[in-house]
Design an enzyme around this catalytic site. Structure first.
Site, PDB file in Angstrom:
ATOM      1  N   GLY A  17      -3.443  -0.661  -9.136  1.00  0.00           N
ATOM      2  CA  GLY A  17      -2.285  -0.118  -8.446  1.00  0.00           C
ATOM      3  C   GLY A  17      -2.315  -0.244  -6.934  1.00  0.00           C
ATOM      4  O   GLY A  17      -1.651   0.525  -6.239  1.00  0.00           O
ATOM      5  N   ARG A  96       2.587  -7.534 -19.349  1.00  0.00           N
ATOM      6  CA  ARG A  96       3.376  -7.860 -20.541  1.00  0.00           C
ATOM      7  C   ARG A  96       4.561  -8.715 -20.160  1.00  0.00           C
ATOM      8  O   ARG A  96       5.122  -8.534 -19.073  1.00  0.00           O
ATOM      9  CB  ARG A  96       4.001  -6.586 -21.138  1.00  0.00           C
ATOM     10  CG  ARG A  96       3.079  -5.780 -21.903  1.00  0.00           C
ATOM     11  CD  ARG A  96       3.708  -4.486 -22.399  1.00  0.00           C
ATOM     12  NE  ARG A  96       2.604  -3.704 -22.894  1.00  0.00           N
ATOM     13  CZ  ARG A  96       2.037  -3.898 -24.066  1.00  0.00           C
ATOM     14  NH1 ARG A  96       2.536  -4.775 -24.918  1.00  0.00           N
ATOM     15  NH2 ARG A  96       0.992  -3.199 -24.420  1.00  0.00           N
ATOM     16  N   LEU A  97       4.972  -9.571 -21.098  1.00  0.00           N
ATOM     17  CA  LEU A  97       6.210 -10.314 -20.875  1.00  0.00           C
ATOM     18  C   LEU A  97       7.379  -9.357 -21.001  1.00  0.00           C
ATOM     19  O   LEU A  97       7.392  -8.491 -21.880  1.00  0.00           O
ATOM     20  CB  LEU A  97       6.359 -11.417 -21.927  1.00  0.00           C
ATOM     21  CG  LEU A  97       5.573 -12.701 -21.703  1.00  0.00           C
ATOM     22  CD1 LEU A  97       5.836 -13.672 -22.841  1.00  0.00           C
ATOM     23  CD2 LEU A  97       5.954 -13.334 -20.366  1.00  0.00           C
ATOM     24  N   ILE A  98       8.352  -9.518 -20.135  1.00  0.00           N
ATOM     25  CA  ILE A  98       9.557  -8.667 -20.185  1.00  0.00           C
ATOM     26  C   ILE A  98      10.502  -9.244 -21.248  1.00  0.00           C
ATOM     27  O   ILE A  98      10.736 -10.452 -21.301  1.00  0.00           O
ATOM     28  CB  ILE A  98      10.233  -8.643 -18.798  1.00  0.00           C
ATOM     29  CG1 ILE A  98       9.291  -8.028 -17.745  1.00  0.00           C
ATOM     30  CG2 ILE A  98      11.562  -7.905 -18.829  1.00  0.00           C
ATOM     31  CD1 ILE A  98       8.932  -6.582 -17.946  1.00  0.00           C
ATOM     32  N   HIS A 114       2.639 -12.740  -8.311  1.00  0.00           N
ATOM     33  CA  HIS A 114       1.608 -13.456  -9.071  1.00  0.00           C
ATOM     34  C   HIS A 114       0.591 -14.053  -8.091  1.00  0.00           C
ATOM     35  O   HIS A 114       0.981 -14.645  -7.078  1.00  0.00           O
ATOM     36  CB  HIS A 114       2.256 -14.554  -9.914  1.00  0.00           C
ATOM     37  CG  HIS A 114       1.264 -15.256 -10.788  1.00  0.00           C
ATOM     38  ND1 HIS A 114       0.784 -14.697 -11.954  1.00  0.00           N
ATOM     39  CD2 HIS A 114       0.627 -16.438 -10.648  1.00  0.00           C
ATOM     40  CE1 HIS A 114      -0.110 -15.517 -12.489  1.00  0.00           C
ATOM     41  NE2 HIS A 114      -0.219 -16.582 -11.722  1.00  0.00           N
TER      42      HIS A 114
END
Ligand code: GRF
Length: 200
Positions: A17, A96-98, A114
């Site tokens: 975070g 996770r993929l959206i 990224h």
């Protein structure tokens, strides 16, 4: 000059975070014209949860395995985001993929960061991938999110030099320093309305 209304944002994160913390603190101190309304987190033990609690930011945490499928948990997330009046979704280490449910609820309103110069080294372990490929330059990309893995339209990139002394820890640290500066700057440009992608 026109007074700007703060944009309500949600941050999705599952890790340490550090990006969440930078963005939230800049918003809190008025250096970013945003209200961080909620953290969405899919890892119970994630350090980012403590950072949100310290800043008094509400958290919606969930375990994907408690739901029938992605659509089911994304529907619940969309409900929470709508309750909070969220206008922009910021992914910062959400692994996770959206899916379609979120993409359709927030068209052109989901961004990701990224740790490489996309389209090089998408997916997991981008820093290690760069070292394995022995590139001399890698970097950071901020992009709009689509259904693919790190494939959406690129908004901003910044290069980071790789030296022969670098290992994952040192390179990751150089990359994160750039992330912590670049992501808030891009978010600010987005909320000022300069960069929203035109829907075709
Ligand atoms: C960042 O390196 C980001 O590029 C990637 O996930 C990492 C999150 O780091 N998507 P942190 O949790 O913000 O420290």
């Amino acid at each position: 000059m026109k007074e700007q209304h703060p944009t309500n944002i949600a941050i999705f994160a599952s890790g340490s975070g550090s990006n969440f913390d930078k963005i939230a603190k800049k918003a809190e101190t008025g250096h970013l014209t945003c209200n961080v309304k909620i953290l969405i987190c899919d890892k119970e033990q994630a350090m980012v949860m403590e950072k949100a609690q310290a800043l008094g930011i509400p958290v919606f945490s969930f375990r994907a395995k408690d739901y029938e499928n992605k659509e089911a948990f994304e529907k619940e997330i969309v409900d929470r985001l709508q309750e909070e009046g969220v206008e922009l979704v910021v992914l910062a280490g959400y692994m996770r993929l959206i899916g379609t449910t979120l993409l359709e609820a927030f068209p052109n309103r989901i961004v990701n960061i990224h740790p490489s110069l996309l389209p090089s080294f998408p997916g997991k372990d981008a820093v290690q991938q760069a070292l394995d490929a022995r590139v001399k330059v890698t970097g950071v990309t901020v992009h709009f999110v689509d259904e693919g893995m790190d494939t959406g339209p690129i908004i901003a990139q910044e290069a980071v030099r790789v030296t022969t002394e670098d290992d994952v820890t040192s390179l990751q640290s150089k990359i994160q320093q750039v992330e912590h500066r670049l992501y808030p700057a891009v978010i600010q440009q987005l909320v000022e309305g300069e960069m929203y992608r035109v829907t075709t």
